[in-house]
Design a protein around this motif. Sequence first.
Motif, PDB file in Angstrom:
ATOM      1  N   SER A  32      37.107  50.379  40.451  1.00 28.57           N
ATOM      2  CA  SER A  32      36.734  49.092  41.049  1.00 28.57           C
ATOM      3  C   SER A  32      35.306  48.714  40.694  1.00 28.57           C
ATOM      4  O   SER A  32      35.001  47.546  40.420  1.00 28.57           O
ATOM      5  N   VAL A  33      34.394  49.716  40.667  1.00 26.66           N
ATOM      6  CA  VAL A  33      33.002  49.438  40.286  1.00 26.66           C
ATOM      7  C   VAL A  33      32.918  49.010  38.829  1.00 26.66           C
ATOM      8  O   VAL A  33      32.205  48.054  38.480  1.00 26.66           O
ATOM      9  N   VAL A  34      33.658  49.703  37.959  1.00 28.73           N
ATOM     10  CA  VAL A  34      33.642  49.352  36.529  1.00 28.73           C
ATOM     11  C   VAL A  34      34.198  47.949  36.314  1.00 28.73           C
ATOM     12  O   VAL A  34      33.654  47.151  35.524  1.00 28.73           O
ATOM     13  N   SER A  35      35.267  47.610  37.017  1.00 30.18           N
ATOM     14  CA  SER A  35      35.848  46.268  36.866  1.00 30.18           C
ATOM     15  C   SER A  35      34.887  45.196  37.343  1.00 30.18           C
ATOM     16  O   SER A  35      34.783  44.115  36.744  1.00 30.18           O
ATOM     17  N   LEU A  36      34.114  45.473  38.403  1.00 30.37           N
ATOM     18  CA  LEU A  36      33.110  44.511  38.867  1.00 30.37           C
ATOM     19  C   LEU A  36      32.006  44.324  37.842  1.00 30.37           C
ATOM     20  O   LEU A  36      31.546  43.199  37.593  1.00 30.37           O
TER      21      LEU A  36
END
Length: 526
Positions: free
Chosen positions: A518-522
């Motif tokens: 989720s952090v990488v996608s953000l």
Amino acid sequence: MLSRLMSGSSRSLEREYSCTVRLLDDSEYTCTIQRDAKGQYLFDLLCHHLNLLEKDYFGIRFVDPDKQRHWLEFTKSVVKQLRSQPPFTMCFRVKFYPADPAALKEEITRYLVFLQIKRDLYHGRLLCKTSDAALLAAYILQAEIGDYDSGKHPEGYSSKFQFFPKHSEKLERKIAEIHKTELSGQTPATSELNFLRKAQTLETYGVDPHPCKDVSGNAAFLAFTPFGFVVLQGNKRVHFIKWNEVTKLKFEGKTFYLYVSQKEEKKIILTYFAPTPEACKHLWKCGIENQAFYKLEKSSQVRTVSSSNLFFKGSRFRYSGRVAKEVMESSAKIKREPPEIHRAGMVPSRSCPSITHGPRLSSVPRTRRRAVHISIMEGLESLRDSAHSTPVRSTSHGDTFLPHINGATCSIEEEKESEASTPTATEVEALGEELRALCQGHSGPEEEQVNKFVLSVLRLLLVTMGLLFVLLLLLIILTESDLDIAFFRDIRQTPEFEQFHYQYFCPLRRWFACKIRSVVSLLIDT
């Protein structure tokens, strides 16, 4: 002449050996046996001490110098079987669980089976839903302390008992609620009988789990029950084979074979691998005895079994004893006054203030010479004094209550030591004064003492963090690497590590992976 008498007397003394047998209530029975005494002699002495007539369900278990468990064979010498230095220590346990414990003739027999199943529940071998766990624990509570009394049983009284390796406050409240509202008036014998009837309905009733691996290298537990052979794997029962479908049991080295013939002439061979050849032989012998006891109509049908098809090769073994049907017929003929039963339960003392806020008391008495706490590193050896070797994982659905092996409470002595290391209010206040003096820049011997104190605290923190880092690194290596080192392999094969890996580590790893994604996608979106 006198010298010959003295030498003869000394030889006679050398041929006598002291034996200690730990009973199901954790009391001990000690006796002396001759060098050539058979297992049957020791067992008969024990049953006479217990005033037990329905004795065929029970046996004596011991651990050899190589840490392998065995059932004492009644037709062979006790001394030759143990192969250890005297004094000898063994355990009296249920060997064959009655298919219907309520059908046992005598209350003393039902009480001993009750103690065994209570141990199974405590050690994580008897798995059940949370609602069933609460009911079983409430039956134990009723049997041991009687009816609920508001004057004797204050709020939270059920938390003073440890029915499982670990359980929640919510479950404790449920146990107390059932005990208060549903079981009033039940005698100990009635509560024990109801406990047995409920336990009998559970999938893992009578399970004696043996850790193995299947042909794919996956961990599994093999077990023999009154109704057949079961294989537990992951969180489910992957095989259940009735005794009349088992045609042959065989082993070679560490490999165990089960030959099965089912309906429509369907024949299969199940293959599993035990940790050692000795463990595999023990598994094979347990299977032979259980099949003979539960399947055969008469003991005259028992035959000597060979572990191999080749003549003069492999192990030969013969079950010695009566079968279940004969035992039931013999029990029906018992006619005597019911023997007195001395029930032993660990009831918390209301007069002892240290118990009020101290550790939970185990409803299962602590086995002497070992702590209840079981660590991952101890593996199978940690349960060698209990009835069976290994706890098993859940075999039902998601609402199954699964005791946590590493959640067992510490002993009262350990609790006192931990309390001794906790600073009192006076010590905390004195520590605060020292720190304030340091912040205000006071000089002299007091400042030097405070500096030493702070440095010692910092060193302690660094050592603790270093140990935590090493443990974390070891855990990652154990769970994520493919290193095939004997030390790592032995730890991975323990059921406690398997339970920790599947129940805690894998969900935590998935959670971290989800957060990282989720952090990488953000970051990519921005």
